[in-house]
Write a protein that holds these residues in place. Structure first.
Motif, mmCIF file in Angstrom:
data_model
loop_
_atom_site.group_PDB
_atom_site.id
_atom_site.type_symbol
_atom_site.label_atom_id
_atom_site.label_comp_id
_atom_site.label_asym_id
_atom_site.label_seq_id
_atom_site.Cartn_x
_atom_site.Cartn_y
_atom_site.Cartn_z
ATOM 1 N N THR A 132 0.835 -1.200 0.000
ATOM 2 C CA THR A 132 0.000 0.000 0.000
ATOM 3 C C THR A 132 0.870 1.250 0.000
ATOM 4 O O THR A 132 0.592 2.209 -0.730
ATOM 5 C CB THR A 132 -0.935 0.007 1.220
ATOM 6 O OG1 THR A 132 -1.742 -1.169 1.192
ATOM 7 C CG2 THR A 132 -1.841 1.217 1.219
ATOM 8 N N LEU A 133 1.948 1.233 0.777
ATOM 9 C CA LEU A 133 2.862 2.379 0.815
ATOM 10 C C LEU A 133 3.516 2.611 -0.541
ATOM 11 O O LEU A 133 3.657 3.754 -0.982
ATOM 12 C CB LEU A 133 3.916 2.172 1.900
ATOM 13 C CG LEU A 133 4.886 3.328 2.131
ATOM 14 C CD1 LEU A 133 4.129 4.585 2.569
ATOM 15 C CD2 LEU A 133 5.931 2.956 3.162
ATOM 16 N N TYR A 134 3.904 1.532 -1.236
ATOM 17 C CA TYR A 134 4.473 1.679 -2.581
ATOM 18 C C TYR A 134 3.465 2.315 -3.544
ATOM 19 O O TYR A 134 3.823 3.175 -4.352
ATOM 20 C CB TYR A 134 4.932 0.333 -3.134
ATOM 21 C CG TYR A 134 6.178 -0.227 -2.488
ATOM 22 C CD1 TYR A 134 7.153 0.603 -1.965
ATOM 23 C CD2 TYR A 134 6.380 -1.595 -2.415
ATOM 24 C CE1 TYR A 134 8.289 0.087 -1.374
ATOM 25 C CE2 TYR A 134 7.522 -2.124 -1.826
ATOM 26 C CZ TYR A 134 8.468 -1.283 -1.300
ATOM 27 O OH TYR A 134 9.593 -1.791 -0.726
ATOM 28 N N LYS A 135 2.226 1.883 -3.464
ATOM 29 C CA LYS A 135 1.172 2.469 -4.314
ATOM 30 C C LYS A 135 0.966 3.944 -3.982
ATOM 31 O O LYS A 135 0.817 4.782 -4.875
ATOM 32 C CB LYS A 135 -0.154 1.721 -4.132
ATOM 33 C CG LYS A 135 -0.161 0.340 -4.664
ATOM 34 C CD LYS A 135 -0.688 0.327 -6.055
ATOM 35 C CE LYS A 135 -0.894 -1.114 -6.481
ATOM 36 N NZ LYS A 135 -0.817 -1.278 -7.899
ATOM 37 N N ILE A 136 0.932 4.260 -2.688
ATOM 38 C CA ILE A 136 0.747 5.650 -2.263
ATOM 39 C C ILE A 136 1.879 6.517 -2.792
ATOM 40 O O ILE A 136 1.653 7.604 -3.333
ATOM 41 C CB ILE A 136 0.659 5.747 -0.725
ATOM 42 C CG1 ILE A 136 -0.662 5.146 -0.227
ATOM 43 C CG2 ILE A 136 0.802 7.183 -0.251
ATOM 44 C CD1 ILE A 136 -0.716 4.984 1.284
ATOM 45 N N ARG A 137 3.106 6.040 -2.634
ATOM 46 C CA ARG A 137 4.269 6.824 -3.078
ATOM 47 C C ARG A 137 4.289 7.008 -4.584
ATOM 48 O O ARG A 137 4.600 8.093 -5.076
ATOM 49 C CB ARG A 137 5.553 6.163 -2.593
ATOM 50 C CG ARG A 137 5.763 6.365 -1.113
ATOM 51 C CD ARG A 137 7.053 5.785 -0.637
ATOM 52 N NE ARG A 137 7.239 6.110 0.777
ATOM 53 C CZ ARG A 137 8.101 5.515 1.552
ATOM 54 N NH1 ARG A 137 8.874 4.560 1.071
ATOM 55 N NH2 ARG A 137 8.218 5.886 2.807
ATOM 56 N N ALA A 138 3.960 5.979 -5.326
ATOM 57 C CA ALA A 138 3.947 6.099 -6.789
ATOM 58 C C ALA A 138 2.879 7.094 -7.236
ATOM 59 O O ALA A 138 3.123 7.941 -8.103
ATOM 60 C CB ALA A 138 3.705 4.734 -7.424
ATOM 61 N N THR A 139 1.710 7.008 -6.628
ATOM 62 C CA THR A 139 0.623 7.907 -7.011
ATOM 63 C C THR A 139 0.938 9.349 -6.638
ATOM 64 O O THR A 139 0.785 10.258 -7.462
ATOM 65 C CB THR A 139 -0.693 7.457 -6.342
ATOM 66 O OG1 THR A 139 -0.960 6.110 -6.715
ATOM 67 C CG2 THR A 139 -1.843 8.337 -6.757
ATOM 68 N N ALA A 140 1.379 9.580 -5.407
ATOM 69 C CA ALA A 140 1.686 10.942 -4.963
ATOM 70 C C ALA A 140 2.817 11.547 -5.790
ATOM 71 O O ALA A 140 2.784 12.731 -6.137
ATOM 72 C CB ALA A 140 2.051 10.936 -3.476
ATOM 73 N N PHE A 141 3.809 10.742 -6.122
ATOM 74 C CA PHE A 141 4.948 11.190 -6.928
ATOM 75 C C PHE A 141 4.491 11.638 -8.316
ATOM 76 O O PHE A 141 4.880 12.703 -8.804
ATOM 77 C CB PHE A 141 5.938 10.028 -7.013
ATOM 78 C CG PHE A 141 7.193 10.303 -7.784
ATOM 79 C CD1 PHE A 141 7.941 11.445 -7.574
ATOM 80 C CD2 PHE A 141 7.656 9.381 -8.706
ATOM 81 C CE1 PHE A 141 9.112 11.674 -8.272
ATOM 82 C CE2 PHE A 141 8.818 9.595 -9.406
ATOM 83 C CZ PHE A 141 9.553 10.746 -9.191
ATOM 84 N N ASN A 142 3.630 10.836 -8.941
ATOM 85 C CA ASN A 142 3.132 11.196 -10.273
ATOM 86 C C ASN A 142 2.206 12.400 -10.221
ATOM 87 O O ASN A 142 2.255 13.264 -11.098
ATOM 88 C CB ASN A 142 2.443 9.998 -10.919
ATOM 89 C CG ASN A 142 3.448 9.013 -11.461
ATOM 90 O OD1 ASN A 142 4.324 9.379 -12.233
ATOM 91 N ND2 ASN A 142 3.334 7.767 -11.044
#
Length: 163
Positions: A98-108
């Motif tokens: 979930t943290l990886y998904k959050i970071r990828a989304t926020a980064f984009n």
């Protein structure tokens, strides 16, 4: 730490946006009719109320979108990941995914949002909601393509997406 965006991602975003998107604003041709305006009075502020409002609005919207995307991804994906055999992941692995998904989304969202801010800031007095936003300065479209390609690479290429 379990932050929605890492310091490396913030540094990368600052660097790539300053180099590509900042370069576009530096070489932006003057707007039509800008020379017809009277000169700025001596002692008048460089950043007027209208420009200050645009800066604050852009900052609040961009920050809100980044934080909002992290909240949406967290509420959507928390507890939904499964192992290869179909069994639910343990809590630690699920939190990590979930943290990886959050970071990828926020980064984009951060970098594509910065691209949107750059496109809207190209015109100070005229509307930016026009196809003209991609014409007149070929560097604007080129920098958008460069940032988009780099974002896709940083999101999907293994090794680049683990920071």
């Amino acid at each position: 730490p379990n932050t929605p965006i890492t310091t490396i991602q913030i540094l990368y975003s600052n660097f790539i946006c300053a180099v590509t998107l900042g370069f576009v604003t530096a070489i932006e041709p003057a707007e039509d009719g800008i020379m017809a305006l009277p000169p700025r009075r001596v002692g008048k502020r460089l950043i007027g109320r209208y420009l200050f409002l645009r800066i604050i609005l852009g900052t609040v919207l961009l920050t809100g979108c980044v934080v909002g995307s992290a909240v949406i991804v967290n509420s959507t994906y928390s507890g939904t990941f499964k192992n290869e055999d179909g069994t639910p992941m343990n809590d630690e692995d699920d939190e990590k995914e979930t943290l990886y998904k959050i970071r990828a989304t926020a980064f984009n969202v951060l970098d594509f949002g910065a691209m949107s801010v750059m496109l809207s800031a190209r015109f100070a007095y005229n509307s930016s909601v026009t196809p003209k936003v991609f014409r007149g300065n070929p560097a604007a479209l080129a920098s958008c393509v460069i940032v988009a390609v780099l974002q896709v690479m940083c999101t999907y290429i293994p090794g680049l997406n683990t920071f």
